[in-house]
Scaffold this motif. Structure first.
Motif, PDB file in Angstrom:
ATOM      1  N   TYR A 106      56.041  41.877  41.533  1.00 38.89           N
ATOM      2  CA  TYR A 106      54.738  41.745  42.602  1.00 38.89           C
ATOM      3  C   TYR A 106      54.247  40.277  42.615  1.00 38.89           C
ATOM      4  O   TYR A 106      54.379  39.462  41.936  1.00 38.89           O
ATOM      5  CB  TYR A 106      53.570  42.611  42.041  1.00 38.89           C
ATOM      6  CG  TYR A 106      53.142  42.178  40.790  1.00 38.89           C
ATOM      7  CD1 TYR A 106      52.000  41.216  40.715  1.00 38.89           C
ATOM      8  CD2 TYR A 106      53.512  42.682  39.573  1.00 38.89           C
ATOM      9  CE1 TYR A 106      51.342  40.675  39.627  1.00 38.89           C
ATOM     10  CE2 TYR A 106      53.010  42.099  38.206  1.00 38.89           C
ATOM     11  CZ  TYR A 106      51.761  41.376  38.392  1.00 38.89           C
ATOM     12  OH  TYR A 106      51.305  40.950  37.288  1.00 38.89           O
ATOM     13  N   GLY A 107      53.519  40.012  43.931  1.00 35.29           N
ATOM     14  CA  GLY A 107      53.084  38.759  44.239  1.00 35.29           C
ATOM     15  C   GLY A 107      51.894  39.162  44.821  1.00 35.29           C
ATOM     16  O   GLY A 107      51.725  40.060  45.671  1.00 35.29           O
ATOM     17  N   ASP A 108      50.676  38.442  44.715  1.00 36.03           N
ATOM     18  CA  ASP A 108      49.385  38.789  45.484  1.00 36.03           C
ATOM     19  C   ASP A 108      48.399  37.314  45.499  1.00 36.03           C
ATOM     20  O   ASP A 108      48.725  36.390  45.028  1.00 36.03           O
ATOM     21  CB  ASP A 108      48.412  39.865  44.542  1.00 36.03           C
ATOM     22  CG  ASP A 108      48.468  39.380  43.078  1.00 36.03           C
ATOM     23  OD1 ASP A 108      47.696  38.292  42.829  1.00 36.03           O
ATOM     24  OD2 ASP A 108      48.838  40.103  42.249  1.00 36.03           O
ATOM     25  N   VAL A 109      47.549  37.653  46.587  1.00 33.40           N
ATOM     26  CA  VAL A 109      46.605  36.684  47.117  1.00 33.40           C
ATOM     27  C   VAL A 109      45.062  37.285  46.840  1.00 33.40           C
ATOM     28  O   VAL A 109      44.988  38.359  47.393  1.00 33.40           O
ATOM     29  CB  VAL A 109      47.038  36.131  48.350  1.00 33.40           C
ATOM     30  CG1 VAL A 109      45.683  35.020  48.797  1.00 33.40           C
ATOM     31  CG2 VAL A 109      48.192  35.622  48.490  1.00 33.40           C
ATOM     32  N   THR A 110      44.166  36.426  46.268  1.00 31.13           N
ATOM     33  CA  THR A 110      42.948  37.246  45.796  1.00 31.13           C
ATOM     34  C   THR A 110      41.893  36.189  46.148  1.00 31.13           C
ATOM     35  O   THR A 110      41.814  34.962  45.950  1.00 31.13           O
ATOM     36  CB  THR A 110      42.679  37.725  44.421  1.00 31.13           C
ATOM     37  OG1 THR A 110      43.615  38.338  43.878  1.00 31.13           O
ATOM     38  CG2 THR A 110      41.313  38.251  44.320  1.00 31.13           C
ATOM     39  N   GLY A 111      41.089  36.519  47.040  1.00 33.29           N
ATOM     40  CA  GLY A 111      40.035  35.839  47.701  1.00 33.29           C
ATOM     41  C   GLY A 111      38.790  36.244  47.163  1.00 33.29           C
ATOM     42  O   GLY A 111      38.346  37.497  46.945  1.00 33.29           O
ATOM     43  N   THR A 112      37.760  35.295  46.609  1.00 33.44           N
ATOM     44  CA  THR A 112      36.611  35.645  46.108  1.00 33.44           C
ATOM     45  C   THR A 112      35.516  34.910  46.613  1.00 33.44           C
ATOM     46  O   THR A 112      35.336  33.819  47.102  1.00 33.44           O
ATOM     47  CB  THR A 112      36.576  35.355  44.464  1.00 33.44           C
ATOM     48  OG1 THR A 112      37.752  36.029  44.007  1.00 33.44           O
ATOM     49  CG2 THR A 112      35.234  35.995  43.834  1.00 33.44           C
ATOM     50  N   LEU A 113      34.318  35.666  46.864  1.00 32.39           N
ATOM     51  CA  LEU A 113      33.074  35.316  47.310  1.00 32.39           C
ATOM     52  C   LEU A 113      31.899  35.834  46.483  1.00 32.39           C
ATOM     53  O   LEU A 113      31.858  36.821  46.113  1.00 32.39           O
ATOM     54  CB  LEU A 113      32.773  35.973  48.514  1.00 32.39           C
ATOM     55  CG  LEU A 113      31.554  35.870  49.383  1.00 32.39           C
ATOM     56  CD1 LEU A 113      31.290  34.091  49.831  1.00 32.39           C
ATOM     57  CD2 LEU A 113      31.254  36.316  50.724  1.00 32.39           C
ATOM     58  N   LYS A 114      31.272  34.730  45.959  1.00 30.25           N
ATOM     59  CA  LYS A 114      30.106  34.874  45.197  1.00 30.25           C
ATOM     60  C   LYS A 114      28.725  34.614  45.895  1.00 30.25           C
ATOM     61  O   LYS A 114      28.583  33.620  46.887  1.00 30.25           O
ATOM     62  CB  LYS A 114      29.932  33.816  44.057  1.00 30.25           C
ATOM     63  CG  LYS A 114      31.040  34.368  42.992  1.00 30.25           C
ATOM     64  CD  LYS A 114      31.040  33.413  41.808  1.00 30.25           C
ATOM     65  CE  LYS A 114      32.106  33.804  40.859  1.00 30.25           C
ATOM     66  NZ  LYS A 114      31.901  32.761  39.547  1.00 30.25           N
ATOM     67  N   THR A 115      27.678  35.698  46.034  1.00 29.21           N
ATOM     68  CA  THR A 115      26.516  35.655  46.778  1.00 29.21           C
ATOM     69  C   THR A 115      25.468  36.265  45.654  1.00 29.21           C
ATOM     70  O   THR A 115      25.320  37.298  45.611  1.00 29.21           O
ATOM     71  CB  THR A 115      26.741  36.302  48.147  1.00 29.21           C
ATOM     72  OG1 THR A 115      25.129  36.432  48.714  1.00 29.21           O
ATOM     73  CG2 THR A 115      27.205  37.843  47.930  1.00 29.21           C
ATOM     74  N   GLY A 116      24.847  35.474  45.548  1.00 29.02           N
ATOM     75  CA  GLY A 116      23.577  35.758  44.542  1.00 29.02           C
ATOM     76  C   GLY A 116      24.242  36.337  43.231  1.00 29.02           C
ATOM     77  O   GLY A 116      24.963  35.674  42.484  1.00 29.02           O
ATOM     78  N   ARG A 117      23.814  37.339  42.705  1.00 33.45           N
ATOM     79  CA  ARG A 117      24.361  38.145  41.556  1.00 33.45           C
ATOM     80  C   ARG A 117      25.753  38.960  41.938  1.00 33.45           C
ATOM     81  O   ARG A 117      26.297  39.513  41.008  1.00 33.45           O
ATOM     82  CB  ARG A 117      23.365  39.081  40.674  1.00 33.45           C
ATOM     83  CG  ARG A 117      22.470  38.009  40.145  1.00 33.45           C
ATOM     84  CD  ARG A 117      21.514  38.553  39.096  1.00 33.45           C
ATOM     85  NE  ARG A 117      20.602  37.798  38.387  1.00 33.45           N
ATOM     86  CZ  ARG A 117      20.995  37.058  37.556  1.00 33.45           C
ATOM     87  NH1 ARG A 117      22.112  37.024  36.905  1.00 33.45           N
ATOM     88  NH2 ARG A 117      20.173  36.154  36.947  1.00 33.45           N
ATOM     89  N   TRP A 118      26.036  39.139  43.067  1.00 34.42           N
ATOM     90  CA  TRP A 118      27.286  39.822  43.357  1.00 34.42           C
ATOM     91  C   TRP A 118      28.280  38.840  43.478  1.00 34.42           C
ATOM     92  O   TRP A 118      28.440  37.871  43.791  1.00 34.42           O
ATOM     93  CB  TRP A 118      27.007  40.475  45.174  1.00 34.42           C
ATOM     94  CG  TRP A 118      25.955  41.464  44.820  1.00 34.42           C
ATOM     95  CD1 TRP A 118      24.672  41.533  45.212  1.00 34.42           C
ATOM     96  CD2 TRP A 118      26.280  42.766  44.601  1.00 34.42           C
ATOM     97  NE1 TRP A 118      24.094  42.733  45.139  1.00 34.42           N
ATOM     98  CE2 TRP A 118      25.059  43.651  44.626  1.00 34.42           C
ATOM     99  CE3 TRP A 118      27.497  43.638  44.302  1.00 34.42           C
ATOM    100  CZ2 TRP A 118      24.918  44.969  44.546  1.00 34.42           C
ATOM    101  CZ3 TRP A 118      27.522  44.864  43.927  1.00 34.42           C
ATOM    102  CH2 TRP A 118      25.999  45.835  44.434  1.00 34.42           C
ATOM    103  N   LYS A 119      29.430  39.584  43.350  1.00 38.34           N
ATOM    104  CA  LYS A 119      30.751  39.032  43.459  1.00 38.34           C
ATOM    105  C   LYS A 119      31.722  39.974  43.998  1.00 38.34           C
ATOM    106  O   LYS A 119      32.081  40.950  43.418  1.00 38.34           O
ATOM    107  CB  LYS A 119      31.446  38.677  41.969  1.00 38.34           C
ATOM    108  CG  LYS A 119      32.857  37.848  42.087  1.00 38.34           C
ATOM    109  CD  LYS A 119      33.457  37.592  40.765  1.00 38.34           C
ATOM    110  CE  LYS A 119      34.743  36.932  40.513  1.00 38.34           C
ATOM    111  NZ  LYS A 119      35.214  36.714  39.301  1.00 38.34           N
ATOM    112  N   LEU A 120      32.463  39.612  45.188  1.00 34.57           N
ATOM    113  CA  LEU A 120      33.104  40.275  46.095  1.00 34.57           C
ATOM    114  C   LEU A 120      34.556  39.695  46.054  1.00 34.57           C
ATOM    115  O   LEU A 120      34.586  38.386  46.039  1.00 34.57           O
ATOM    116  CB  LEU A 120      32.436  40.401  47.572  1.00 34.57           C
ATOM    117  CG  LEU A 120      31.309  40.751  47.623  1.00 34.57           C
ATOM    118  CD1 LEU A 120      30.721  40.758  48.901  1.00 34.57           C
ATOM    119  CD2 LEU A 120      30.903  42.114  47.055  1.00 34.57           C
TER     120      LEU A 120
END
Length: 245
Positions: A106-120
């Protein structure tokens, strides 16, 4: 620390009980993983998982973060999978349960966004799974046939599949608390939707290097895996122990 260990042992006990029940729509997954950082951008990892009565697997992976919010990862996993016993789709044979090997890359790409105390985070993972051929025993059950009750061996041909998995996840950091709740939804495409996974759980930080995740997962299977196994939804209770070096 003692409470965490006791909770983990109780979960393992429940897993043993669930194995004896052998319910088609319930499962217990236990895992352990280790990760080693190599500088600020590279990391390597290894993990193992036991899906009670269904699958045992072990794998290795490597990840690279060109920037803080983006991670690229690739890995390999060896799986020993149990095919359920039961009537064939034609109703003429009873197929015995059988363990067989699978190889997954497998191969993957992960994008992360932090806003306040949330992590998406949004992860796109492409998997290629191949299973060598194996022999499976079966018994004739059609009363109209003269060879009723005869045991034979059927060779299951090797096969492979490519699946695109899209996962959207969210977690919330509670102030002054070691417990971090999270939830995710994941879609399997090949090329249409094969199944959906909905997960909710929490991660407990034991210390800076160790954490314990406990979760509930519902798997909504849209299509069957092969001609002999129907599409069955599944409820899963799981836990994983993670270590960082």
């Amino acid at each position: 620390m003692k409470k965490v260990i006791v909770s983990y042992l109780l979960l393992m006990l429940c897993a043993t009980v669930s194995q004896t029940a052998a319910a088609d729509d319930f499962g217990t997954w236990l895992g352990i993983g280790a990760e080693k950082t190599l500088g600020s951008r590279w990391s390597i990892g290894a993990d193992a998982e036991w899906r009670i009565a269904d699958r045992v697997s072990a794998g290795v992976s490597a990840a690279y973060k060109p920037v803080k919010w983006l991670k690229l990862q690739g890995g390999y996993e060896l799986q020993d999978v149990r095919s359920e016993g039961g009537l064939s789709s034609s109703g003429k044979y009873y197929n015995d349960a059988q363990w067989h090997l699978r190889h997954r890359f497998y191969g993957d790409v992960t994008g992360t966004l932090k806003t306040g105390r949330w992590k998406l985070s949004l992860r796109e993972r492409l998997t290629y799974t191949t299973a060598p051929s194996y022999d499976r025993t079966r018994t004739v059950v059609n009363l109209e046939r003269s060879d009723y009750g005869t045991v034979s061996v059927k060779t299951v041909d090797s096969k492979s599949s490519t699946v695109l998995r899209t996962r959207l996840a969210a977690e919330y950091s509670i102030p002054h608390c070691r417990l971090t709740p999270y939830a995710s939804v994941e879609m399997y495409n090949n090329p249409s939707v094969q199944k959906m996974r909905y997960t909710a759980g929490a991660e407990y930080k034991i210390n800076k290097r160790q954490s314990l995740k406990m979760y509930y997962l519902f798997q909504d299977r849209k299509t069957q895996d092969d001609d002999d196994e129907p599409a069955i939804d599944q409820h899963v209770v799981g836990a994983s122990w993670n270590i960082k070096f």
